[in-house]
Design a protein around this motif. Structure first.
Motif, PDB file in Angstrom:
ATOM      1  N   GLY A  45       0.319  -1.045   0.425  1.00 28.81           N
ATOM      2  CA  GLY A  45      -0.331   0.195   0.088  1.00 28.81           C
ATOM      3  C   GLY A  45       1.050   1.196   0.221  1.00 28.81           C
ATOM      4  N   GLU A  46       2.518   1.012   0.686  1.00 28.40           N
ATOM      5  CA  GLU A  46       3.062   2.282  -0.388  1.00 28.40           C
ATOM      6  C   GLU A  46       3.354   2.847  -1.184  1.00 28.40           C
ATOM      7  OE1 GLU A  46       7.771   3.782   1.865  1.00 28.40           O
ATOM      8  OE2 GLU A  46       6.531   1.814   1.856  1.00 28.40           O
ATOM      9  N   LYS A  47       3.511   4.123  -1.135  1.00 25.23           N
ATOM     10  CA  LYS A  47       3.876   5.249  -3.002  1.00 25.23           C
ATOM     11  C   LYS A  47       5.050   4.489  -3.346  1.00 25.23           C
ATOM     12  CE  LYS A  47       3.799   9.200  -5.071  1.00 25.23           C
ATOM     13  NZ  LYS A  47       3.866  10.979  -4.926  1.00 25.23           N
ATOM     14  N   ILE A  48       4.336   3.840  -4.410  1.00 25.53           N
ATOM     15  CA  ILE A  48       6.430   3.566  -4.997  1.00 25.53           C
ATOM     16  C   ILE A  48       6.716   4.426  -5.865  1.00 25.53           C
ATOM     17  CG2 ILE A  48       7.863   2.171  -5.796  1.00 25.53           C
ATOM     18  CD1 ILE A  48       5.373  -0.032  -5.184  1.00 25.53           C
ATOM     19  N   GLU A  49       7.064   5.768  -5.951  1.00 18.28           N
ATOM     20  CA  GLU A  49       8.223   6.130  -7.169  1.00 18.28           C
ATOM     21  C   GLU A  49       9.283   6.235  -7.853  1.00 18.28           C
ATOM     22  OE1 GLU A  49       6.536  11.361  -6.790  1.00 18.28           O
ATOM     23  OE2 GLU A  49       8.595  10.874  -6.069  1.00 18.28           O
ATOM     24  N   TYR A  50       9.285   6.387  -9.243  1.00 19.99           N
ATOM     25  CA  TYR A  50      10.175   5.927  -9.565  1.00 19.99           C
ATOM     26  C   TYR A  50      11.314   6.929 -10.254  1.00 19.99           C
ATOM     27  CZ  TYR A  50       9.322   1.016  -9.805  1.00 19.99           C
ATOM     28  OH  TYR A  50       8.977  -0.588  -9.443  1.00 19.99           O
ATOM     29  N   THR A  51      12.061   7.619 -10.463  1.00 18.95           N
ATOM     30  CA  THR A  51      12.415   8.082 -11.733  1.00 18.95           C
ATOM     31  C   THR A  51      13.131   8.295 -12.479  1.00 18.95           C
ATOM     32  OG1 THR A  51      13.448   9.603  -9.857  1.00 18.95           O
ATOM     33  CG2 THR A  51      14.943  10.711 -12.239  1.00 18.95           C
ATOM     34  N   VAL A  52      12.732   8.501 -14.364  1.00 16.40           N
ATOM     35  CA  VAL A  52      12.874   7.913 -15.310  1.00 16.40           C
ATOM     36  C   VAL A  52      13.770   8.473 -16.152  1.00 16.40           C
ATOM     37  CG1 VAL A  52      12.335   6.535 -17.661  1.00 16.40           C
ATOM     38  CG2 VAL A  52      11.108   6.199 -15.669  1.00 16.40           C
ATOM     39  N   SER A  53      14.769   8.083 -16.962  1.00 15.13           N
ATOM     40  CA  SER A  53      15.646   9.445 -17.250  1.00 15.13           C
ATOM     41  C   SER A  53      16.276   8.392 -18.998  1.00 15.13           C
ATOM     42  CB  SER A  53      16.846   9.617 -16.471  1.00 15.13           C
ATOM     43  OG  SER A  53      16.570  10.586 -15.599  1.00 15.13           O
ATOM     44  N   VAL A  54      15.958   9.645 -19.842  1.00 25.10           N
ATOM     45  CA  VAL A  54      16.889   8.917 -20.704  1.00 25.10           C
ATOM     46  C   VAL A  54      17.917   9.954 -21.285  1.00 25.10           C
ATOM     47  CG1 VAL A  54      15.931   8.743 -23.603  1.00 25.10           C
ATOM     48  CG2 VAL A  54      14.280   8.198 -22.119  1.00 25.10           C
ATOM     49  N   LEU A  55      18.806   9.130 -21.852  1.00 26.30           N
ATOM     50  CA  LEU A  55      20.250  10.013 -21.725  1.00 26.30           C
ATOM     51  C   LEU A  55      20.725   9.463 -22.775  1.00 26.30           C
ATOM     52  CD1 LEU A  55      20.460   8.449 -18.389  1.00 26.30           C
ATOM     53  CD2 LEU A  55      21.717  10.788 -17.994  1.00 26.30           C
ATOM     54  N   ARG A  56      22.074  10.439 -23.494  1.00 25.69           N
ATOM     55  CA  ARG A  56      22.872  10.418 -24.399  1.00 25.69           C
ATOM     56  C   ARG A  56      23.670  10.890 -23.994  1.00 25.69           C
ATOM     57  NH1 ARG A  56      21.626  10.851 -30.607  1.00 25.69           N
ATOM     58  NH2 ARG A  56      19.776  12.057 -30.054  1.00 25.69           N
ATOM     59  N   MET A  82       4.297   8.452 -23.602  1.00 25.70           N
ATOM     60  CA  MET A  82       4.574   9.793 -22.874  1.00 25.70           C
ATOM     61  C   MET A  82       5.739  10.492 -23.652  1.00 25.70           C
ATOM     62  SD  MET A  82       4.380   9.378 -18.698  1.00 25.70           S
ATOM     63  CE  MET A  82       5.320  11.232 -18.243  1.00 25.70           C
ATOM     64  N   ASN A  83       5.896  11.455 -23.595  1.00 23.06           N
ATOM     65  CA  ASN A  83       6.579  12.236 -24.290  1.00 23.06           C
ATOM     66  C   ASN A  83       7.638  12.874 -22.865  1.00 23.06           C
ATOM     67  OD1 ASN A  83       8.300  15.160 -25.468  1.00 23.06           O
ATOM     68  ND2 ASN A  83       8.017  13.573 -26.841  1.00 23.06           N
ATOM     69  N   LEU A  84       8.862  12.574 -22.653  1.00 26.38           N
ATOM     70  CA  LEU A  84       9.986  13.367 -22.268  1.00 26.38           C
ATOM     71  C   LEU A  84      10.583  14.615 -21.975  1.00 26.38           C
ATOM     72  CD1 LEU A  84      11.721  10.545 -20.047  1.00 26.38           C
ATOM     73  CD2 LEU A  84       9.045  11.056 -19.649  1.00 26.38           C
ATOM     74  N   LYS A  85       9.703  16.108 -21.870  1.00 28.95           N
ATOM     75  CA  LYS A  85       9.858  17.872 -22.653  1.00 28.95           C
ATOM     76  C   LYS A  85      11.489  17.918 -21.782  1.00 28.95           C
ATOM     77  CE  LYS A  85       9.258  21.795 -23.042  1.00 28.95           C
ATOM     78  NZ  LYS A  85       8.384  23.196 -21.982  1.00 28.95           N
ATOM     79  N   THR A  86      12.061  17.309 -20.599  1.00 21.26           N
ATOM     80  CA  THR A  86      13.945  17.744 -19.949  1.00 21.26           C
ATOM     81  C   THR A  86      14.273  16.608 -19.885  1.00 21.26           C
ATOM     82  OG1 THR A  86      12.614  16.912 -18.109  1.00 21.26           O
ATOM     83  CG2 THR A  86      12.709  20.150 -18.505  1.00 21.26           C
ATOM     84  N   GLY A  87      13.553  15.295 -20.687  1.00 22.23           N
ATOM     85  CA  GLY A  87      14.423  13.691 -20.839  1.00 22.23           C
ATOM     86  C   GLY A  87      13.795  13.014 -19.541  1.00 22.23           C
ATOM     87  N   THR A  88      13.685  13.374 -18.144  1.00 24.01           N
ATOM     88  CA  THR A  88      13.329  12.625 -17.355  1.00 24.01           C
ATOM     89  C   THR A  88      12.355  12.877 -16.566  1.00 24.01           C
ATOM     90  OG1 THR A  88      13.874  12.484 -15.190  1.00 24.01           O
ATOM     91  CG2 THR A  88      14.541  14.673 -15.708  1.00 24.01           C
ATOM     92  N   THR A  89      11.734  11.680 -15.806  1.00 27.56           N
ATOM     93  CA  THR A  89      10.277  12.553 -15.630  1.00 27.56           C
ATOM     94  C   THR A  89       9.836  11.670 -14.188  1.00 27.56           C
ATOM     95  OG1 THR A  89       7.467  12.931 -15.762  1.00 27.56           O
ATOM     96  CG2 THR A  89       8.723  10.680 -16.895  1.00 27.56           C
ATOM     97  N   ARG A  90       8.863  11.177 -13.118  1.00 27.71           N
ATOM     98  CA  ARG A  90       8.858  10.616 -12.441  1.00 27.71           C
ATOM     99  C   ARG A  90       6.741  10.062 -12.477  1.00 27.71           C
ATOM    100  NH1 ARG A  90      10.345  14.096  -6.428  1.00 27.71           N
ATOM    101  NH2 ARG A  90      12.649  14.231  -7.544  1.00 27.71           N
ATOM    102  N   ILE A  91       7.485   9.169 -11.901  1.00 32.23           N
ATOM    103  CA  ILE A  91       6.023   7.823 -12.549  1.00 32.23           C
ATOM    104  C   ILE A  91       5.939   6.991 -11.464  1.00 32.23           C
ATOM    105  CG2 ILE A  91       5.376   5.807 -13.438  1.00 32.23           C
ATOM    106  CD1 ILE A  91       7.505   6.417 -15.333  1.00 32.23           C
ATOM    107  N   SER A  92       4.968   6.842 -10.099  1.00 27.44           N
ATOM    108  CA  SER A  92       4.474   6.401  -9.275  1.00 27.44           C
ATOM    109  C   SER A  92       2.958   4.673  -9.720  1.00 27.44           C
ATOM    110  CB  SER A  92       4.226   7.843  -8.004  1.00 27.44           C
ATOM    111  OG  SER A  92       2.618   7.528  -8.537  1.00 27.44           O
ATOM    112  N   GLY A  93       3.417   4.177  -8.829  1.00 21.96           N
ATOM    113  CA  GLY A  93       2.436   3.560  -8.063  1.00 21.96           C
ATOM    114  C   GLY A  93       2.147   2.296  -7.175  1.00 21.96           C
ATOM    115  N   LYS A  94       2.181   1.331  -6.443  1.00 17.68           N
ATOM    116  CA  LYS A  94       1.617   1.144  -6.065  1.00 17.68           C
ATOM    117  C   LYS A  94       1.057  -0.762  -5.212  1.00 17.68           C
ATOM    118  CE  LYS A  94      -2.908   3.120  -3.767  1.00 17.68           C
ATOM    119  NZ  LYS A  94      -3.495   3.376  -3.026  1.00 17.68           N
ATOM    120  N   MET A  95       1.447  -0.799  -4.381  1.00 19.47           N
ATOM    121  CA  MET A  95       1.512  -2.532  -4.985  1.00 19.47           C
ATOM    122  C   MET A  95       0.349  -3.030  -3.416  1.00 19.47           C
ATOM    123  SD  MET A  95       3.555  -5.160  -5.588  1.00 19.47           S
ATOM    124  CE  MET A  95       2.497  -7.471  -5.926  1.00 19.47           C
TER     125      MET A  95
END
Length: 451
Positions: A45-56, A82-95
């Motif tokens: 039940g706890e919030k899980i937050e990921y940081t996603v980054s696309v790098l060159r 999704m489109n990552l304007k700055t190349g990074t975002t946060r995505i969250s979920g829970k179980m």
């Protein structure tokens, strides 16, 4: 002389060019998926937050296009673009239940796809396997081992000077398994210095391949027996095994999977027990002399023998399952160490829970009841419950072959003293530190100092 120097310079430059061309490593585009808890552990039940980054070139790539899926391991319930304007975002979920929660991200860059994922543990200490155990499980395996021993070992030894050192004698050995003519082939490493030593039995992962033994491990003061499972010599060229893997042994792990007596793994498991029977022939008899189960003169003189008391078993993937089975069935094993053990909790997928390799019933609309019944005799969970000696478990949270859900559930019910050392970021491989820790555990339990 000038022509000769020119020729040598040309050959040298060609060799350098070939060497440079061969060293292609990684990709310039990378995707990272990182959880916000450093230990990768969460509660139900706890919030899980990921940081996603696309790098060159290790810098964020603007306007990166991604597709992602997330949810319980092997059963994602969310799919988005999704489109990552700055190349990074946060995505969250829970179980809402114990298990592993996985976010898988694919970046689409200039016509190519780049994928990465991250699986985190959610109250994993609460995981329980779904595997059912047949009432006659112990009787079945006791009878199988007894019947296998009706066949004499009749071991053979082939000294391999090219694989031996002043400290280690290496042999290609074989011995009979569960019927006449069905042999187990292996590489045996013996310390050349006379004396009694502990032993390590290395059991193999899935596939068809040659084996090299382990002279480095043997030098530390242990006898090493590394076995194959297919009844074929283990010192041939790789092409020999490739032909078998792509031909008659293709998909061997499913052979006979609807009949417990015809399952391919029946003779594989008994072969592991016969391997210990073979090691028993390399002990001292009551007179203090070496047993004479091998042909006279087949071993080099005055080599080390097994002390008959200290024996470790280890393997990864399929070998992890065989480690569990061998340890549960043979009281001569004193410690064991499975890494990302396969073939655990086959039935989990019937309840929409991540199962172990080879994912027997995953996304199968109408599973064969005979297969379900048969695989209960070949489920690592049912062996783990019967273990009483010290064990060390390790696996990766990102493993997409052996589901960590199945591995953690198996660990939770394993008997005896046990240690857990996950390497969260690994998939179906291991790091150098993990590999070193693996054998440090065995050497410590076997009473061998590891310099």
């Amino acid at each position: 002389m000038k022509r000769l120097l020119a020729l040598l310079l040309t050959l040298t430059l060609s060799a350098v060019s070939i060497s440079l061309c061969a060293q292609i490593r990684g990709t310039n585009i990378t995707v990272t998926v990182t959880p916000d808890h450093k230990d990768w552990l969460y509660k139900v039940g706890e919030k899980i937050e990921y940081t996603v980054s696309v790098l060159r070139s290790s810098t964020l790539l603007d306007n990166a296009s991604i597709t992602y899926e997330m949810g319980p391991e092997m059963y994602p319930d969310t799919h988005k673009d999704m489109n990552l304007k700055t190349g990074t975002t946060r995505i969250s979920g829970k179980m809402s239940r114990p298990g592993f929660y996985k976010l898988k991200v694919t970046a689409h860059v200039e016509g190519r796809d780049y994928t990465s994922w991250c699986s985190v543990a959610v109250s994993p200490e609460l995981l329980q396997p779904t595997a059912q155990c047949p009432k006659d499980f112990d009787e079945f395996w006791s009878r199988a081992i007894e019947e296998a021993r009706w066949t004499a070992l009749e071991p053979t030894f082939q000294y391999l000077p090219e694989r031996s050192t002043p400290d280690v004698s290496t042999y290609h050995v074989s011995f009979q398994n569960d019927r006449w003519g069905r042999r187990v082939y292996a590489i045996l490493n013996l310390p050349t210095k006379p004396g009694s030593y502990p032993a390590i039995l290395k059991v193999p992962g899935a596939g068809v391949r040659p084996y090299g033994g382990d002279t480095g491990l043997c030098k530390k003061g242990v006898i090493v027996l590394e076995i194959g499972i297919h009844g074929i010599p283990v010192i041939n060229e790789q092409a020999f095994y490739d032909n078998l893997s792509n031909g008659p042994l293709n998909g061997y792990y499913l052979f006979g999977c609807n009949n417990r007596d015809r399952s391919y793994y029946k003779h594989v498991v008994t072969g592991c027990i016969r391997a210990i029977d073979f090691l028993q022939t390399l002990t001292l008899n009551g007179d203090g002399n070496q047993q004479q189960a091998h042909p006279a003169g087949s071993l080099q003189k005055a080599e080390g023998v097994w002390d008959g008391k200290n024996l470790g078993v280890c393997g990864s993937s399929q070998g992890g399952f065989l480690t569990l089975a061998t340890t549960a069935l043979d009281k001569r094993v004193s410690c064991y160490a499975p890494v990302h053990a396969a073939m655990c909790d086959h039935e989990a997928s019937l309840k929409k829970v991540a199962c172990g390799w080879p994912h027997m019933f995953y996304n199968v609309a109408q599973p064969d009841p005979a297969e379900i019944e048969c695989m209960r005799y070949y489920d690592g969970v049912n062996f783990a419950r019967r273990i009483t000696v010290p064990g060390w478990y390790s696996f990766g949270y990102n493993d997409d072959v052996v589901a960590p859900t199945s591995m953690y559930a198996t660990y939770n019910v394993a008997g005896g003293e046990k240690q857990l050392s996950p390497y969260q970021q690994t998939a179906h491989f291991w790091y150098e530190e993990q590999y070193a820790e693996w054998f440090d555990f065995l050497l410590e339990k076997l009473g061998v100092m590891n310099p």
